[in-house]
Motif scaffolding. Structure first.
Motif, short mmCIF file in Angstrom:
data_model
loop_
_atom_site.label_atom_id
_atom_site.label_comp_id
_atom_site.label_asym_id
_atom_site.label_seq_id
_atom_site.Cartn_x
_atom_site.Cartn_y
_atom_site.Cartn_z
N VAL A 149 0.88 -1.18 -0.12
CA VAL A 149 -0.08 -0.07 -0.11
C VAL A 149 0.91 1.21 0.09
O VAL A 149 1.98 1.32 0.81
N PHE A 150 0.68 2.01 -1.11
CA PHE A 150 1.73 3.24 -1.00
C PHE A 150 1.12 4.46 -0.60
O PHE A 150 -0.32 4.84 -0.73
N GLN B 296 9.48 -5.80 4.94
CA GLN B 296 9.26 -4.56 5.65
C GLN B 296 7.94 -3.80 5.15
O GLN B 296 7.50 -3.15 6.01
N ASP B 297 7.57 -4.23 4.06
CA ASP B 297 6.16 -3.54 3.78
C ASP B 297 5.12 -4.14 4.40
O ASP B 297 3.92 -3.67 4.72
N TRP C 279 10.66 6.40 7.75
CA TRP C 279 10.31 6.32 6.41
C TRP C 279 9.17 5.44 5.80
O TRP C 279 8.84 5.29 5.04
N HIS C 280 8.82 4.51 7.15
CA HIS C 280 7.86 3.37 6.83
C HIS C 280 6.55 3.82 6.73
O HIS C 280 6.22 4.95 7.47
N ALA C 281 5.57 3.40 6.05
CA ALA C 281 4.18 3.74 5.86
C ALA C 281 3.70 3.66 7.30
O ALA C 281 2.58 4.35 7.67
N ALA C 282 4.04 2.56 8.04
CA ALA C 282 3.31 2.39 9.45
C ALA C 282 4.52 2.88 10.74
O ALA C 282 4.72 2.44 11.74
#
Ligand code: ACM
Ligand code: ZN
Length: 751
Positions: free
Chosen positions: A286-287, A662-663, A733-736
């Motif tokens: 998910v971006f 990591q995603d 930097w991570h989405a979460a």
């Protein structure tokens, strides 16, 4: 050659059968309902069978040209001549006294078959039932003569919406393949192709006013440097829509907004909140870059897209996605924040509702309604939207309560991209789209879909994932839960499925298995070895394979063998008497700590137990799939495991497997420390590594082996303690960012 008495008896019996078959009727191949999926609502057997000897007189209804073409071609391919002089007839006839958009009545009598319906769709569904009642050999060429038993069928689908979501974006499928999927939907009585045409990883529909969507957005560079992509021209889309219409299948396009839009943003970066250039991603997930909701040009763009979409798809409904749209960019975008202030919106979820509602109104002005994934409920149900519930049935319950129309395809039963170990055939068949709690409005469950996302399925794998699970769902949606949840329903379905497979074989469908083919069991073996056995699971599955480690040897399912050291068992999958070409590998390690007493400092996550508390000493290693059942995991905590080897020994090497993705919030550990002790009290270091220091950071999901040679001269140890330190919260930097990360381990290996 010596003949046994049994084979002599068989020969005599077959001679008798051949002699009888020369007489009337008796030995002609016979059709019936034995291979019929989905099962009609009502079948009453009659008397006076219909015989067909190579020809039929077909009487067509008015206004059924495209369908007539489909039916005639099938009859031709089956070798049945359409001859007005034939004594056997099929009459398709319209009548107002069959109620329901797809309802039909079908009567087989000695002189012929009558299919009656009020609609062209009903007649077509009736035809499909008739086709599946003919002897299954007809799929590749009817026998010279055959018999159809007299019967009377009264039928209508339980649910009005019965679909397949096909994701053409993560992996592109060619036009012939898409049409074949339409044929298969028709075979199964399904009536919707939900065609997912825009995504992060590829934009697949030609929009003439916006050529960069396909010149840029339809292509991505894979990790290995190759290019993947493609798109459907408007002409090709019209071809699919017409092909589907002739089979009474509605094609609903999905044009995703505001998220899953990286490919569009790569083509037109000015539509995002940052305006910065992007590439079409070659990773899954998910971006956070999504269409900017504050930017008026976003709406001009989407309206231009939809102007062309509505011209291509006659469906009254357009799916606008709405799922998995992170709001981080909107939270820090001046334009989005200004929009929220102007429109009096409390938060970014309301901004999403406003966004969807605005597009819904635009589509309403074109005579279309919208469908969105259940996330569209989060800022309040957008006016006039139907909801597709995928994160369980909670969204369905909420939407029904709010009075919306609902389509169900929860991950629990309907995700055809999930492995069989998550959703096997029986699980799919057990799906109840209409539990009691949802059957009392004010909204309505229209029906459901099977969702085929293609992150992990290039075209050549799609059918093996869709079928036979969609076959099960087709009966769930057609026959309805009152029938499919009955105690013997699944057994009865399986009996019909065996004949249905012959039909799928004739259509060259690469259907997959019904359940995982094998399980691997391990135990403590003799003289310190690990004992392993491959168990064949599921109907008609057999296996043969090879152990690739030390003492490499052949392996058969059901026969245990001994394992010393690391290696893999690679099994070939046999099904219904044939080798499928599919292989399944089980990585194993017969090491010194296998099946020794183990103590853990943590309780494994119930989702990732690895098979139980002893998973780290069961000899089974994890594969490149973190959901394979061999991984043990915890979130946000360090994981310490202590093993008692039973007697002091010299330790030369220690190892563990960790997972990196990591995603999915799975990080390498900050460090791994192995310590040894003679008494379980005094500890000395055997080895320590900090994988974050020594391994390149990589987003590709994979298993990594962390292995260390113990320093020479380390004292002997009876106890080995492994302390694996969690990487800490997901980095900035991570989405979460800030959420606790996961740590995955498969074994504590000691040599
Ligand atoms: C979905 O699976 N993201 C709808
Ligand atoms: Zn913005």
């Amino acid at each position: 050659m010596k003949r046994s008495r049994i084979s002599f008896l068989v020969a005599c019996l077959s001679l008798a059968v051949v002699m009888v078959s020369c007489g009337p009727d008796v030995a002609l191949p016979k059709g019936g309902v034995e291979g019929l999926i989905p099962m009609p609502q009502s079948v009453a057997m009659g008397s006076g069978d219909l015989e067909c000897h190579g020809s039929l007189h077909v009487i067509w209804p008015e206004d059924w040209e495209a369908e007539q073409d489909v039916v005639s071609r099938w009859l031709e391919n089956a070798g049945i001549a359409m001859d007005p002089q034939s004594p056997s007839t099929i009459r398709f006839s319209r009548t107002e006294d069959v109620e329901g958009a797809e309802a039909y009545r079908l009567n087989v009598e000695s002189r012929g078959v009558v299919v009656e319906a009020a609609t062209g769709a009903g007649l077509f569904r009736g035809w499909m039932t008739l086709r599946k009642m003919l002897p299954v050999e007809c799929e590749s060429g009817c026998p010279e003569g055959f018999v159809l038993p007299a019967m009377s069928v009264v039928d209508a689908p339980f649910f009005e919406h019965r679909g397949l979501l096909l994701d053409g974006c993560r992996h592109f499928q060619d036009l012939d393949f898409v049409k074949k999927q339409v044929d298969l939907l028709a075979l199964h009585g399904m009536n919707v192709l939900h065609w997912h045409l825009t995504e992060d990883q590829g934009w697949r529909i030609e929009i003439k006013a916006l050529p960069r969507l396909t010149s840029v957005g339809a292509w991505r560079e894979e990790a290995d440097g190759t290019r993947h992509g493609g798109y459907y021209s408007q002409e090709e889309i019209r071809e699919v829509v017409a092909y589907a219409a002739a089979r009474h299948i509605e094609v609903i396009p999905e044009i995703e907004m505001p998220g899953h839009s990286s490919a569009a943003l790569a083509a037109y970066p000015e539509l995002g909140c940052t305006g910065l250039p992007l590439e079409v991603p070659a990773r899954w997930g998910v971006f956070k870059d999504i269409y900017c909701a504050g930017n008026d040009s976003t709406f001009g763009f989407l309206e231009a897209v939809l102007d062309e979409v509505v011209e291509l798809f006659p469906s009254p409904r357009i799916h606008i996605g709405g799922d998995e749209a992170p709001k981080v960019r909107w939270s820090s975008c001046k334009k989005c924040q200004r929009r929220m202030a102007q429109e009096g919106l409390q938060d970014e979820e309301e901004l999403q509702r406003w966004f969807i509602e605005r597009m819904g109104q635009y589509l309403a002005s074109k005579g279309k309604t919208i469908i969105g994934w259940d996330e569209i409920l989060e800022g309040g149900l957008p006016e006039g939207a139907a909801v597709q519930s995928w994160r369980g049935m909670g969204g369905a319950a909420e939407a029904v309560h709010l009075g919306a129309d609902v389509i169900v395809s929860p991950t629990s039963h309907c995700y055809l991209d999930y492995p069989l170990r998550s959703t096997d055939l029986e699980e799919a068949y057990s799906f109840n789209p209409l539990p009691d709690s949802l059957s009392h409005g004010p909204g309505r469950i229209l029906g459901g879909e099977g969702n085929m996302w293609t992150e992990h399925a290039p075209q050549e794998l799609v059918e093996s994932k869709v079928y036979p699970r969609l076959t099960a769902l087709s009966e769930v949606y057609w026959s309805g839960p009152n029938r499919t949840t009955q105690p013997k329903a699944y057994t009865d379905f399986l009996a019909r499925l065996d004949a249905h497979y012959v039909r799928l074989d004739a259509m060259d469908v690469d259907y997959g298995l019904e359940s995982p083919p094998f399980a691997l069991e391990t135990a403590a073996g003799a003289n310190g070895a690990l004992s392993a056995e491959v168990i064949a699971l599921g109907r008609g599955v057999t296996g043969r394979g090879l152990w690739t480690g030390t003492d490499a040897d052949s392996v058969s399912s059901g026969v245990s063998f001994e394992v010393r050291g690391p290696g893999e068992v690679v099994m070939e999958v046999g099904r219904r008497g044939k080798w499928t070409g599919q292989q399944v590998a089980f990585p194993l390690d017969g090491h010194d700590a296998a099946f020794k007493p183990l103590m853990l400092s943590y309780a494994p996550s119930p989702w990732y137990t690895g098979g139980g508390n002893g998973a780290l000493v069961d000899g089974k290693l994890g594969s490149s799939d973190f959901r394979d059942g061999a991984w043990q995991a915890q979130q946000g905590v360090d994981m310490t495991a202590t093993v008692d080897l039973g007697a002091p020994q010299t330790i030369e090497e220690v190892a563990t497997g960790v997972y990196l993705y990591q995603d999915a919030w799975i990080f390498l550990p900050a460090s791994v420390l192995w310590e040894g002790s003679e008494d379980g009290k005094q500890w000395s270091t055997l080895a320590r590594i900090a994988p974050g220091d020594v391994l390149a950071r990589d987003d590709r999901q994979q298993r990594m082996s962390l292995k260390a040679v113990v320093r020479p001269g380390a004292p002997q140890a009876q106890f080995v303690r492994m302390t694996v330190t969690n990487a800490g919260p997901c980095p900035d930097w991570h989405a979460a960012a800030g959420s606790e990360s996961w740590l995955f381990l498969d074994e504590i290996t000691v040599r």
